[in-house]
Design a protein around this motif. Sequence first.
Motif, PDB file in Angstrom:
ATOM      1  N   CYS A  44       0.849  -1.186   0.000  1.00  0.00           N
ATOM      2  CA  CYS A  44       0.000   0.000   0.000  1.00  0.00           C
ATOM      3  C   CYS A  44       0.884   1.235   0.000  1.00  0.00           C
ATOM      4  CB  CYS A  44      -0.899   0.036   1.231  1.00  0.00           C
ATOM      5  SG  CYS A  44      -2.115  -1.264   1.246  1.00  0.00           S
ATOM      6  N   SER A  45       0.415   2.269  -0.607  1.00  0.00           N
ATOM      7  CA  SER A  45       1.194   3.487  -0.668  1.00  0.00           C
ATOM      8  C   SER A  45       0.630   4.506   0.292  1.00  0.00           C
ATOM      9  CB  SER A  45       1.153   4.049  -2.094  1.00  0.00           C
ATOM     10  OG  SER A  45       1.763   5.303  -2.129  1.00  0.00           O
ATOM     11  N   LEU A  46       1.497   5.325   0.832  1.00  0.00           N
ATOM     12  CA  LEU A  46       1.057   6.407   1.688  1.00  0.00           C
ATOM     13  C   LEU A  46       0.752   7.650   0.861  1.00  0.00           C
ATOM     14  CD1 LEU A  46       3.605   5.948   4.599  1.00  0.00           C
ATOM     15  CD2 LEU A  46       1.252   5.122   4.450  1.00  0.00           C
ATOM     16  N   GLU A  47       0.970   7.578  -0.440  1.00  0.00           N
ATOM     17  CA  GLU A  47       0.661   8.700  -1.319  1.00  0.00           C
ATOM     18  C   GLU A  47      -0.843   8.761  -1.554  1.00  0.00           C
ATOM     19  OE1 GLU A  47       2.882   7.394  -4.663  1.00  0.00           O
ATOM     20  OE2 GLU A  47       4.629   8.547  -4.104  1.00  0.00           O
ATOM     21  N   GLU A  48      -1.319   9.933  -1.907  1.00  0.00           N
ATOM     22  CA  GLU A  48      -2.737  10.100  -2.193  1.00  0.00           C
ATOM     23  C   GLU A  48      -3.075   9.419  -3.516  1.00  0.00           C
ATOM     24  OE1 GLU A  48      -5.882  13.703  -2.986  1.00  0.00           O
ATOM     25  OE2 GLU A  48      -3.969  14.161  -2.064  1.00  0.00           O
ATOM     26  N   ALA A  49      -4.025   8.520  -3.491  1.00  0.00           N
ATOM     27  CA  ALA A  49      -4.439   7.806  -4.691  1.00  0.00           C
ATOM     28  C   ALA A  49      -5.142   8.757  -5.653  1.00  0.00           C
ATOM     29  CB  ALA A  49      -5.367   6.653  -4.325  1.00  0.00           C
ATOM     30  N   SER A  50      -5.036   8.463  -6.955  1.00  0.00           N
ATOM     31  CA  SER A  50      -5.714   9.275  -7.955  1.00  0.00           C
ATOM     32  C   SER A  50      -7.223   9.190  -7.793  1.00  0.00           C
ATOM     33  CB  SER A  50      -5.326   8.820  -9.365  1.00  0.00           C
ATOM     34  OG  SER A  50      -3.962   9.050  -9.581  1.00  0.00           O
ATOM     35  N   CYS A  51      -7.737   7.998  -7.494  1.00  0.00           N
ATOM     36  CA  CYS A  51      -9.172   7.783  -7.296  1.00  0.00           C
ATOM     37  C   CYS A  51      -9.378   6.882  -6.093  1.00  0.00           C
ATOM     38  CB  CYS A  51      -9.790   7.129  -8.529  1.00  0.00           C
ATOM     39  SG  CYS A  51      -9.812   8.197  -9.983  1.00  0.00           S
ATOM     40  N   ARG A  52     -10.583   6.877  -5.571  1.00  0.00           N
ATOM     41  CA  ARG A  52     -10.914   6.005  -4.446  1.00  0.00           C
ATOM     42  C   ARG A  52     -11.107   4.579  -4.947  1.00  0.00           C
ATOM     43  NH1 ARG A  52     -15.982   9.147  -2.102  1.00  0.00           N
ATOM     44  NH2 ARG A  52     -16.488   8.916  -4.278  1.00  0.00           N
ATOM     45  N   GLY A  53     -11.157   3.654  -4.024  1.00  0.00           N
ATOM     46  CA  GLY A  53     -11.434   2.273  -4.375  1.00  0.00           C
ATOM     47  C   GLY A  53     -12.779   2.176  -5.082  1.00  0.00           C
ATOM     48  N   GLY A  54     -12.860   1.327  -6.089  1.00  0.00           N
ATOM     49  CA  GLY A  54     -14.105   1.191  -6.836  1.00  0.00           C
ATOM     50  C   GLY A  54     -14.259   2.212  -7.941  1.00  0.00           C
ATOM     51  N   GLU A  55     -13.207   2.993  -8.199  1.00  0.00           N
ATOM     52  CA  GLU A  55     -13.220   4.001  -9.266  1.00  0.00           C
ATOM     53  C   GLU A  55     -11.940   3.892 -10.081  1.00  0.00           C
ATOM     54  OE1 GLU A  55     -15.580   7.724  -7.245  1.00  0.00           O
ATOM     55  OE2 GLU A  55     -13.423   7.659  -6.997  1.00  0.00           O
ATOM     56  N   TYR A  93      -7.409   6.544 -19.941  1.00  0.00           N
ATOM     57  CA  TYR A  93      -5.995   6.752 -20.215  1.00  0.00           C
ATOM     58  C   TYR A  93      -5.495   5.592 -21.071  1.00  0.00           C
ATOM     59  CZ  TYR A  93      -5.596  10.406 -16.659  1.00  0.00           C
ATOM     60  OH  TYR A  93      -5.718  11.574 -15.940  1.00  0.00           O
ATOM     61  N   PRO A  94      -4.514   5.843 -21.931  1.00  0.00           N
ATOM     62  CA  PRO A  94      -3.930   4.743 -22.708  1.00  0.00           C
ATOM     63  C   PRO A  94      -3.343   3.688 -21.767  1.00  0.00           C
ATOM     64  CG  PRO A  94      -3.235   6.859 -23.599  1.00  0.00           C
ATOM     65  CD  PRO A  94      -3.930   7.139 -22.297  1.00  0.00           C
ATOM     66  N   GLU A  95      -3.448   2.440 -22.159  1.00  0.00           N
ATOM     67  CA  GLU A  95      -2.938   1.339 -21.352  1.00  0.00           C
ATOM     68  C   GLU A  95      -1.464   1.549 -21.008  1.00  0.00           C
ATOM     69  OE1 GLU A  95      -2.552  -3.507 -21.573  1.00  0.00           O
ATOM     70  OE2 GLU A  95      -3.970  -2.486 -22.902  1.00  0.00           O
ATOM     71  N   GLY A  96      -1.128   1.323 -19.756  1.00  0.00           N
ATOM     72  CA  GLY A  96       0.248   1.483 -19.297  1.00  0.00           C
ATOM     73  C   GLY A  96       0.634   2.906 -18.951  1.00  0.00           C
ATOM     74  N   LYS A  97      -0.278   3.868 -19.150  1.00  0.00           N
ATOM     75  CA  LYS A  97       0.016   5.275 -18.876  1.00  0.00           C
ATOM     76  C   LYS A  97      -1.022   5.884 -17.934  1.00  0.00           C
ATOM     77  CE  LYS A  97       2.454   5.959 -23.192  1.00  0.00           C
ATOM     78  NZ  LYS A  97       2.622   6.754 -24.401  1.00  0.00           N
ATOM     79  N   VAL A  98      -1.517   5.057 -17.024  1.00  0.00           N
ATOM     80  CA  VAL A  98      -2.568   5.486 -16.099  1.00  0.00           C
ATOM     81  C   VAL A  98      -1.946   5.966 -14.789  1.00  0.00           C
ATOM     82  CG1 VAL A  98      -4.640   4.753 -14.855  1.00  0.00           C
ATOM     83  CG2 VAL A  98      -4.109   3.753 -17.093  1.00  0.00           C
ATOM     84  N   PRO A  99      -2.232   7.202 -14.374  1.00  0.00           N
ATOM     85  CA  PRO A  99      -1.720   7.660 -13.082  1.00  0.00           C
ATOM     86  C   PRO A  99      -2.407   6.895 -11.947  1.00  0.00           C
ATOM     87  CG  PRO A  99      -3.144   9.326 -14.062  1.00  0.00           C
ATOM     88  CD  PRO A  99      -3.000   8.232 -15.061  1.00  0.00           C
ATOM     89  N   GLU A 100      -1.613   6.504 -10.952  1.00  0.00           N
ATOM     90  CA  GLU A 100      -2.172   5.792  -9.806  1.00  0.00           C
ATOM     91  C   GLU A 100      -2.183   6.649  -8.553  1.00  0.00           C
ATOM     92  OE1 GLU A 100      -0.392   1.965  -9.286  1.00  0.00           O
ATOM     93  OE2 GLU A 100      -0.614   1.465 -11.408  1.00  0.00           O
ATOM     94  N   HIS A 101      -1.225   7.577  -8.460  1.00  0.00           N
ATOM     95  CA  HIS A 101      -1.113   8.431  -7.289  1.00  0.00           C
ATOM     96  C   HIS A 101      -0.846   9.863  -7.728  1.00  0.00           C
ATOM     97  CE1 HIS A 101      -0.974   4.963  -4.681  1.00  0.00           C
ATOM     98  NE2 HIS A 101      -0.102   4.432  -5.504  1.00  0.00           N
ATOM     99  N   VAL A 102      -1.320  10.806  -6.935  1.00  0.00           N
ATOM    100  CA  VAL A 102      -1.057  12.221  -7.199  1.00  0.00           C
ATOM    101  C   VAL A 102       0.459  12.429  -7.179  1.00  0.00           C
ATOM    102  CG1 VAL A 102      -1.362  14.564  -6.334  1.00  0.00           C
ATOM    103  CG2 VAL A 102      -3.261  12.936  -6.224  1.00  0.00           C
ATOM    104  N   GLY A 103       0.982  13.028  -8.245  1.00  0.00           N
ATOM    105  CA  GLY A 103       2.407  13.325  -8.332  1.00  0.00           C
ATOM    106  C   GLY A 103       3.273  12.199  -8.873  1.00  0.00           C
ATOM    107  N   ASP A 104       2.672  11.050  -9.237  1.00  0.00           N
ATOM    108  CA  ASP A 104       3.497   9.972  -9.782  1.00  0.00           C
ATOM    109  C   ASP A 104       3.914  10.297 -11.214  1.00  0.00           C
ATOM    110  OD1 ASP A 104       1.403   9.184 -11.505  1.00  0.00           O
ATOM    111  OD2 ASP A 104       0.969   7.337 -10.423  1.00  0.00           O
ATOM    112  N   LYS A 105       4.702   9.410 -11.812  1.00  0.00           N
ATOM    113  CA  LYS A 105       5.255   9.635 -13.153  1.00  0.00           C
ATOM    114  C   LYS A 105       4.166   9.967 -14.170  1.00  0.00           C
ATOM    115  CE  LYS A 105       6.567   6.041 -15.872  1.00  0.00           C
ATOM    116  NZ  LYS A 105       7.406   4.921 -16.334  1.00  0.00           N
ATOM    117  N   TRP A 106       3.078   9.210 -14.173  1.00  0.00           N
ATOM    118  CA  TRP A 106       2.028   9.425 -15.185  1.00  0.00           C
ATOM    119  C   TRP A 106       1.162  10.631 -14.852  1.00  0.00           C
ATOM    120  CZ3 TRP A 106       3.537   7.779 -19.422  1.00  0.00           C
ATOM    121  CH2 TRP A 106       4.228   6.591 -19.541  1.00  0.00           C
ATOM    122  N   ASP A 107       0.989  10.948 -13.582  1.00  0.00           N
ATOM    123  CA  ASP A 107       0.257  12.159 -13.216  1.00  0.00           C
ATOM    124  C   ASP A 107       1.009  13.385 -13.732  1.00  0.00           C
ATOM    125  OD1 ASP A 107      -1.884  13.543 -11.760  1.00  0.00           O
ATOM    126  OD2 ASP A 107      -0.300  14.147 -10.375  1.00  0.00           O
TER     127      ASP A 107
END
Length: 110
Positions: free
Chosen positions: A37-48, A75-89
Amino acid sequence: MPLRTATPATPAIGRRAGRSVLGLALAGLTAALLTGCSLEEASCRGGEYPVLAVGNSGSACVPDGEEPPAGYARYPEGKVPEHVGDKWDEYWSTRTLDENGDIVKVPEAG
């Protein structure tokens, strides 16, 4: 027989409670790190899942199982942001999809 006076227990209880809270916090942190689990803020909540606004750098979250609303795309496959501030964000802060689904630079405001 002389009367004994009890010493106040509050300081010891306070120290134990403080240690318990610290112990619980450290246990939670350890569990989060061990389970991935990450302590970073997720891009979306669970179920989204996140979607990208077509033609600008906006984004939104859509409930799993639903299609993106008009004006948004997955988002294109493989380029989906998972957390605020991550590489794809960061990547998508300067890029978007055009009406043909091609990745383009975000148009300048003005």
